[in-house]
Design a protein around this motif. Structure first.
Motif, PDB file in Angstrom:
ATOM      1  N   UNK A 676     -33.847  71.711  49.591  1.00 38.76           N
ATOM      2  CA  UNK A 676     -32.749  71.637  50.543  1.00 38.76           C
ATOM      3  C   UNK A 676     -31.926  72.913  50.458  1.00 38.76           C
ATOM      4  N   UNK A 677     -31.138  73.150  51.480  1.00 38.38           N
ATOM      5  CA  UNK A 677     -30.124  74.197  51.442  1.00 38.38           C
ATOM      6  C   UNK A 677     -28.759  73.526  51.504  1.00 38.38           C
ATOM      7  N   UNK A 678     -27.745  74.234  51.018  1.00 44.34           N
ATOM      8  CA  UNK A 678     -26.392  73.704  50.982  1.00 44.34           C
ATOM      9  C   UNK A 678     -25.508  74.605  51.826  1.00 44.34           C
ATOM     10  N   UNK A 679     -24.811  74.020  52.774  1.00 42.31           N
ATOM     11  CA  UNK A 679     -23.933  74.780  53.669  1.00 42.31           C
ATOM     12  C   UNK A 679     -22.533  74.190  53.608  1.00 42.31           C
ATOM     13  N   UNK A 680     -21.557  75.057  53.385  1.00 39.72           N
ATOM     14  CA  UNK A 680     -20.156  74.640  53.355  1.00 39.72           C
ATOM     15  C   UNK A 680     -19.493  75.108  54.646  1.00 39.72           C
ATOM     16  N   UNK A 681     -19.066  74.171  55.475  1.00 45.01           N
ATOM     17  CA  UNK A 681     -18.455  74.537  56.753  1.00 45.01           C
ATOM     18  C   UNK A 681     -17.088  75.171  56.572  1.00 45.01           C
ATOM     19  N   UNK A 682     -16.361  74.771  55.538  1.00 50.78           N
ATOM     20  CA  UNK A 682     -15.015  75.279  55.314  1.00 50.78           C
ATOM     21  C   UNK A 682     -14.856  75.664  53.852  1.00 50.78           C
TER      22      UNK A 682
END
Length: 911
Positions: A676-682
């Protein structure tokens, strides 16, 4: 030989060499000593500097001797009392202004006598008064300082600005001028066994005197003496005030008096052009001439007056070339004789020819600055050593304090600048998500200042902690050049600094055969030139061209593999479409073709043509990701996601040092071992996670999971410890087919160990399986034709994939240059209020409406000392922005003068 004759034999009567030897029993700084004899050297460098400036003086304006004196330093320890010096003002006569602001009679404060105090160990010595008002002793008139032994000739400062007090500004040890040559000595921290001044205004209160066992990061060894800007609170530059003070130092009571005392004979004993205009005058573009006359315009004389279209920024003595005058006698190389206003100056003709036209006609007249690179020269710092354990900075060439080329030359300048003050560092706390450091919110003074430098808390000995970084505002730097300052850096070694070689705001360093060791950052660059060159300020952007669109309706078939009809129908699972001839687990099928991956597109479909009575018919199936692993105990693939899976984090479980369990927003479908990849929107991603890399899921329940750093750890259940995880749903966990290959956990193409064949996972109610079942091997054959999936091909060129600007340069633009790679696009520096006349259009009107964001009007509030500006267009300023205000004319000063102010926006009334 009698001693008197010996002294005459070894004395330098012209002041070419001055000797400084604090260890010599006969050395003295007394006023009756000129320091030009080996038998009677000076004790201090600062006394020698005053004498060097005195030897340079010649009665009359702009004729003092430059590049004359060498100060020879003998081995020993040389103190520099580099406290901020006094200023000088004309307030009903010359007044000295102390660093604290108190005024006294200049001749009393600066006048040197046989009783003057030259002892640098005493607070009330007279030498520091001649320093820069910003601190640092001024090296005048291109004077050279030459040490006899690099290692044994030592320089130590007496003033170190308090690093914990934000109201104490940065300072310097030496402030150098053009043509200076500095060679062969070593700069050390202040004497650790003595005391130093730490406040820039108060030197008598013991609260502001400390042992120098604290950070020296506010102190720089070498900086330019400011010969360009008026010193804050004064009407003159720092460099000019230095010479004004000297007119009072060598007064009538000395044996070498200067015949006047400032403010009399303004400009007689003053800064010289080569001191602050480094390597001669420099201008980027020719300046258009609007009018030129000889004499009064009726009777010609040798004085020629020139008016320019824009401020010329010239000074008396600037070398210029006049062209475009139809009377050849005016087209000469000369120098500026006088500056009348910001748009008017004069120069002188050598002769007046007979019948000289006093108002000549012109053809594109121009004045061009001619660079004189022989008369002036850069300050040269050569074979110098800096050895500091408290972070002294090496060199700062601030181009805003000089003119011309604004350059220095450094060679073999080796600097070791470590930092033992634990307050200079902070360390990231992964549990709290903040940086920890020693509290400096309250400044320290007196004995507390050095005491707080060495932490007694073993957890806060940051200067020995490899994970600690420099605190913002406490960074040190060896070679720093800003505001168009330039340096030739040759064989310069930087060791231990926070930033080794730094440029900002148009600074430039040409680095050759140099080295960078330890410390934090080797090369650091930020910003760009404050103003563009005139030739680059001619372009108009008429539109933006977006990337070329890709017609989404035009798709291309990407051929894939054939299906095994017999095996697929025999197994009887509609979501399993088995691939023909892929029977070995090690024989992994291709993940796609032509650079495209099967199953990676949103709503991706697999297509196949199946013959029916000789007529090909197309059928499709949705390609789905796996939510489980096919095995002996689990024979049917599950999963409905197409292209990717996604969930959000809404909670965490686990201590600050434990493996972190993440709670997901509802049930997730990830499998243990799935990438998986991890994305932080804020904001920032959690501590323990790195941007742009894959992690592997450890499934703990339907709505909880952990991350592992690799597949092996995931299969072994070894999770990561995460801190500062946002649980508001902004943290996204995404599994993508594009990150996988067949056989990877979650990929649509998997190996079925029960049937020893690879298959592709599709939706249960697809169109393909019923046709295979009804037609069978008899109707289709052992294998289908090649399947395919659709993609939109990328046929655009690289230029068609980016935004481009449509721009043009008007043919009327003079001396324009095409844009080049690396240019920064920004709003024009030239505001324009040109009116547009549609009846009588002139060439100049091509600039109509170019940049109308000029100041419409302004007002001054004398009570609050604030200026309010009103712009014609929205200004987009923010509080704290640094701005330049130009072209504002005031009735209270010469009407043609132009106010140039640098100020900080303190309050916004409206946009």
């Amino acid at each position: 030989m009698p001693l008197s004759k010996l002294e005459n034999f070894i004395k330098n009567t012209e002041g070419r060499i001055l000797y400084v030897n604090p260890s010599d029993i006969d050395s003295t700084d007394s006023l009756d000593n000129q320091g030009n004899s080996l038998t009677k050297p000076f004790k201090t460098i600062q006394r020698a500097m005053l004498e060097s400036a005195r030897f340079s003086y010649v009665r009359g304006k702009d004729n003092d001797i430059i590049d004359k004196t060498t100060i020879l330093l003998f081995p020993g320890e040389h103190l520099i009392d580099n406290r901020p010096g006094y200023g000088i003002v004309d307030n009903l006569g010359a007044k000295a202004v102390s660093p604290a602001g108190a005024q006294s009679v200049a001749s009393t404060e600066f006048g040197l006598t046989l009783n003057s105090n030259f002892d640098l160990s005493q607070e009330d010595n007279d030498l520091y008064k001649f320093n820069s008002v910003n601190g640092g002793t001024i090296l005048p008139r291109g004077t050279s300082i030459v040490g006899l032994d690099l290692r044994k000739t030592k320089i130590r400062p007496k003033y170190v600005p308090n690093p914990t007090d934000p109201d104490t500004p940065e300072s310097a040890i030496f402030r150098i001028t053009g043509l200076c040559y500095i060679w062969q000595f070593t700069i050390f921290d202040a004497d650790p066994n003595g005391t130093v001044y730490t406040n820039h205004q108060n030197f008598t209160n013991q609260l502001y005197v400390s042992r120098p066992l604290f950070s020296h990061h506010k102190l720089t060894a070498f900086e330019f003496a400011d010969g360009v800007n008026k010193a804050p609170g004064y009407n003159y530059t720092d460099l000019s005030m230095y010479y004004y003070k000297l007119t009072h130092a060598f007064g009538p009571n000395t044996n070498r008096p200067i015949a006047f005392q400032w403010p009399d004979q303004q400009g007689d004993f003053d800064k010289q052009r080569t001191e602050w205009e480094i390597v001669g005058a420099l201008a980027s573009d020719p300046i258009a001439i609007s009018n030129i006359i000889s004499g009064d315009g009726t009777t010609p004389t040798t004085t020629v007056t020139v008016d320019t279209d824009v401020p010329h920024l010239l000074d008396i003595g600037t070398p210029i070339r006049i062209t475009g005058i139809n009377v050849a006698n005016y087209n000469v190389s000369t120098t500026v004789t006088n500056v009348v206003t910001d748009t008017k100056f004069t120069y002188t003709l050598s002769v007046i020819p007979v019948n000289l036209d006093p108002t000549p006609s012109t053809s594109s007249p121009r004045v061009t600055v001619e660079s004189d690179t022989v008369k002036g020269a850069s300050p040269y710092i050569f074979n110098i050593s800096l050895r500091s354990v408290y972070g002294i900075n090496g060199c700062h060439g601030d181009g805003s304090k000089a003119d011309g080329f604004r350059s220095m030359v450094t060679a073999q300048y080796t600097a070791i600048s470590l930092q033992k003050d634990d307050r200079a560092f902070v360390k990231y706390n992964k549990n709290a998500g903040t940086y920890d450091g020693i509290n400096i919110s309250t400044p320290s003074y007196g004995a507390d200042l050095p005491a707080g430098s060495s932490s007694t808390n073993s957890e806060q000995v940051y200067h020995l902690d490899s994970r600690a970084v420099y605190r913002k505002g406490w960074e040190t730097c060896h070679m720093k050049f800003t505001n168009d300052g330039v340096c030739q850096v040759v064989s310069v070694f930087a060791i231990g600094f926070a930033r080794h070689f730094q440029v900002r705001s148009g600074g430039d360093q040409s680095i050759t055969n140099s080295n960078s060791n330890f410390g934090q950052i080797s090369l650091y660059a930020d910003g760009f030139k404050k103003e563009s060159f005139g030739k680059d300020d001619q372009i108009y952007i008429t539109g933006l061209v977006p990337p070329k669109a890709i017609p989404s309706s035009v798709e291309t078939k990407i051929n894939y593999l054939t299906l095994d009809v017999g095996l697929t129908t025999a197994v009887g699972v509609s979501s399993h479409l088995y691939l023909k001839d892929f029977t070995a687990e090690t024989g992994v099928p291709p993940s796609g073709a032509q650079g495209f991956k099967v199953g990676a597109k949103d709503f991706d479909k697999l297509y196949v043509n199946l013959s029916n009575t000789g007529i090909g018919e197309t059928y499709f199936a949705n390609i789905q990701m796996m939510d489980n692993t096919v095995s002996v105990s689990s024979t049917i693939a599950a999963g409905e996601n197409i292209g990717f899976k996604q969930t959000q984090v809404v909670g965490t479980v686990g201590g600050p040092n434990d493996e972190t369990t993440l709670n997901t927003n509802g049930n997730h479908t990830f499998i243990t071992g799935e990438s998986v990849i991890v994305i932080q929107d804020q904001g920032n991603i959690p501590d323990g996670i790195t941007d742009h890399r894959l992690y592997y899921v450890i499934r703990t329940s339907t709505n909880t999971l952990k991350f592992a750093s690799n597949l092996t750890n995931a299969l072994n259940g070894k999770g990561l410890n995460l801190n500062n995880v946002k649980t508001d749903g902004s943290l996204q966990i995404i599994s993508r087919v594009s990150d996988k290959i067949p056989g990877n956990v979650g990929h649509p193409v998997q190996f079925d160990p029960n049937k020893s064949n690879w298959f592709i996972k599709v939706d249960r109610f697809n169109e393909i399986y019923p046709q295979l079942l009804s037609k069978g091997v008899a109707g289709i054959g052992e294998a289908t034709s090649e399947t395919w999936f659709n993609r939109v091909q990328e046929n655009r060129s690289l230029d068609e994939r980016i935004y481009t600007a449509r721009m043009f340069i008007p043919k009327e633009a003079d001396d324009a240059r095409d844009p080049s790679d690396g240019f920064v696009v920004q709003e024009s520096k030239s505001t324009s209020d040109i009116l547009f006349d549609p009846v009588q259009i002139t060439q100049e009107q091509y600039q109509y409406d170019r940049n109308p964001r000029f100041i419409g009007t302004c007002s001054y509030d004398s009570v609050n000392a604030t200026v309010t500006l009103f712009s014609e267009r929205p200004h987009t300023m923010k509080k704290g922005h640094l701005i330049n205000v130009r072209g504002v004319k005031s009735a209270k000063i010469l009407i043609q003068s132009i106010i140039k102010v640098t100020m900080v926006v303190t309050k916004l009334l409206r946009l």
